[in-house]
Motif scaffolding. Sequence first.
Motif, PDB file in Angstrom:
ATOM      1  N   SER A  69      38.948  53.215  28.098  1.00 26.92           N
ATOM      2  CA  SER A  69      38.962  51.778  27.799  1.00 26.92           C
ATOM      3  C   SER A  69      39.854  51.477  26.592  1.00 26.92           C
ATOM      4  N   GLN A  70      39.980  52.450  25.684  1.00 27.29           N
ATOM      5  CA  GLN A  70      40.776  52.266  24.465  1.00 27.29           C
ATOM      6  C   GLN A  70      42.260  52.558  24.655  1.00 27.29           C
ATOM      7  N   ILE A  71      42.579  53.267  25.716  1.00 30.22           N
ATOM      8  CA  ILE A  71      43.986  53.642  25.953  1.00 30.22           C
ATOM      9  C   ILE A  71      44.798  52.386  26.215  1.00 30.22           C
ATOM     10  N   ALA A  80      49.375  49.536  29.990  1.00 27.71           N
ATOM     11  CA  ALA A  80      49.618  48.191  30.526  1.00 27.71           C
ATOM     12  C   ALA A  80      49.061  47.100  29.614  1.00 27.71           C
ATOM     13  N   ALA A  81      49.008  47.379  28.318  1.00 30.61           N
ATOM     14  CA  ALA A  81      48.451  46.411  27.371  1.00 30.61           C
ATOM     15  C   ALA A  81      49.372  45.202  27.232  1.00 30.61           C
ATOM     16  N   ALA A  95      43.047  43.066  30.867  1.00 23.14           N
ATOM     17  CA  ALA A  95      42.358  43.374  29.613  1.00 23.14           C
ATOM     18  C   ALA A  95      40.841  43.424  29.862  1.00 23.14           C
ATOM     19  N   GLN A  96      40.358  42.501  30.700  1.00 19.62           N
ATOM     20  CA  GLN A  96      38.921  42.469  30.993  1.00 19.62           C
ATOM     21  C   GLN A  96      38.520  43.704  31.798  1.00 19.62           C
ATOM     22  N   GLN A 140      52.909  47.891  36.010  1.00 21.87           N
ATOM     23  CA  GLN A 140      52.310  48.289  37.285  1.00 21.87           C
ATOM     24  C   GLN A 140      52.122  49.806  37.334  1.00 21.87           C
ATOM     25  N   LYS A 141      53.118  50.510  36.845  1.00 20.52           N
ATOM     26  CA  LYS A 141      53.046  51.976  36.811  1.00 20.52           C
ATOM     27  C   LYS A 141      51.933  52.422  35.847  1.00 20.52           C
ATOM     28  N   GLU A 142      51.827  51.720  34.727  1.00 19.46           N
ATOM     29  CA  GLU A 142      50.800  52.088  33.751  1.00 19.46           C
ATOM     30  C   GLU A 142      49.395  51.791  34.280  1.00 19.46           C
ATOM     31  N   MET A 143      49.287  50.716  35.049  1.00 20.42           N
ATOM     32  CA  MET A 143      47.997  50.423  35.671  1.00 20.42           C
ATOM     33  C   MET A 143      47.612  51.554  36.631  1.00 20.42           C
ATOM     34  N   ALA A 144      48.591  52.028  37.384  1.00 19.34           N
ATOM     35  CA  ALA A 144      48.348  53.154  38.295  1.00 19.34           C
ATOM     36  C   ALA A 144      47.879  54.377  37.495  1.00 19.34           C
TER      37      ALA A 144
END
Lengths: 338, 338
Positions: free
Chosen positions: A119-121, A124-125, A136-137, B94-98
Amino acid sequence: MADIESSFDDSSCFSPQSPGSLLTTKRRSKETTITINCVTFPHPDTMPEQQLLKPNEWSYCDYFWADKKDPQGNSSVSGFEDLLQKQLKGKQMQKEMAEFIHERIKIEEEYAKNLAKLSQISLAAQEEGTLGEAWAQLKKSLSDEAEVHLKFSSKLHIEVEKPLLNFRENFKKDMKKFDHQIADLRKQLASRYAAVEKARKALAERQKDLDVKTQQLEIKLSNKTEEDIKKARRKSTQAGDELMRCMDLYNQAQSKWFEEMVTTTMELERLEVQRIEMIRQHLCRYTQLRHETDMFNQSTVEPVDQLLQKVDPAKDRELWVKEHKTGDTRPVDIEIPV
Amino acid sequence: MADIESSFDDSSCFSPQSPGSLLTTKRRSKETTITINCVTFPHPDTMPEQQLLKPNEWSYCDYFWADKKDPQGNSSVSGFEDLLQKQLKGKQMQKEMAEFIHERIKIEEEYAKNLAKLSQISLAAQEEGTLGEAWAQLKKSLSDEAEVHLKFSSKLHIEVEKPLLNFRENFKKDMKKFDHQIADLRKQLASRYAAVEKARKALAERQKDLDVKTQQLEIKLSNKTEEDIKKARRKSTQAGDELMRCMDLYNQAQSKWFEEMVTTTMELERLEVQRIEMIRQHLCRYTQLRHETDMFNQSTVEPVDQLLQKVDPAKDRELWVKEHKTGDTRPVDIEIPV
């Protein structure tokens, strides 16, 4: 308890008999009792009708009167010993359940730790707009989830593991006490049985001596012999009295052991019911906590769902364009500046 | 697209003017255009009314016509460059979300592995009767739970992580192509603007030459001078024609760049809408899978609950006593076997 004792009184249906009558009775074809390991039971061939103390209850107090042969050796184990073993095994099971719950707690803690860390990483912030908010949520929901699992593990610790571990802390000590009490009574019973046997042999010898002397009197009458017979009769009567006294002491010891057996096995039974109820109750608490965890978990996703519903590419474009636009004046054809 | 092009046509409200009229027009007090980085805009002081191509839509095609000064240096960045950066950042997000989802998958796998392992541990395996059954089911429920989390992680992988990772595989290549296309058109615009400037200077020189010669003619009339004036006027007219030709080429290039900007920014806009929609959809799938996991998880505890309801100390005692009883014949008082 009053019931038991009265049952017990009912069952001791043998009224004291005077030694005289015993000794003068014609030899019966069948013996009425049988003694195994110093405990006296009704003889199988002349078994009296015995009602169970607690019929239909499968109460410990009704089923562990005989000793049990050790399957390996020839040594016998008392029924009470079996019951004690069950109790100690029950205590062990309970301890192992606590250990199992402890392992579960560790797994939940590890899981919660990993969720919180993720959760802290900051992956995609930098996503923006409504999608950024939803994202974020979604990340925050992991820390909420972690919280839920941490709470689960903490409640498991306090409300399940600890009670299971601490329930009956002095149990083994108590069992040892019971064991000693019952064993001491059995030892007393054994020594009193030995006294009965000794008195029985002494009486037999005295009776034999009296018989011999009586025969001698028939063959050659003499004062001396008559005196001997008187003395032998007196000694035989004394031996009979002694046997009666020993039997009385033996029966008292057996009665005391019997009472203690009934009292203690019923106590063991009560403890076993308590153990099972307690474990059932705490395992129910475990499943309840599991249910709650799943429910709370669901609630952690709800705000994510709500924000995902609001994700709107047009809105996001508006926000981004407003912030980043470079100019909305369109180019026109060049003109000669004259 | 047809709409855009017609809007675009409407906006190009400058009709061709003959160079003659231009040259002979009286100097206007204000210039009507301004050229920044070789792109020609209407002059701020004489701004014509420009309707947005897509009003109320905050469309990319309306807001990125000007260049932007780099906050650090003096180099300017085109509005299109900004848009491209947003797209590439979007791809990166998008890549970071993955990646984030991948981490979640690993956490779920680890959790599932630990639950499954604990489920196999033989703690309290010897608990008997109805409590033993409930306990065995409780342990089994952990392997069911592990299964649920494993399924969650596997679905996350297939239905969320992979689509997020693979969506627009050639995206960067496509963006590079767009970048080159627009940049090439801007370069062409720049070189044609240079040609206009050169032609403009040449014309100014020719006009100056013609003015000088005309003055000379007024002072001292000569055939030679009249010939010179004719020649100078011809050359001036030629320079005017050349300027008109260069302006025409420049306007053509600007028009082409304009069209390409509109087309491409609208394509970027479409891609961004698609990206947001796709991410939204897959994050919704994530929350849906989370919900399902919680639901399935609940069902793993149900059989445990049912068996815990059935836990019955009396039943357990009956089972155990039936198996372990040593004898239900109670002891009786000893009797003298006569």
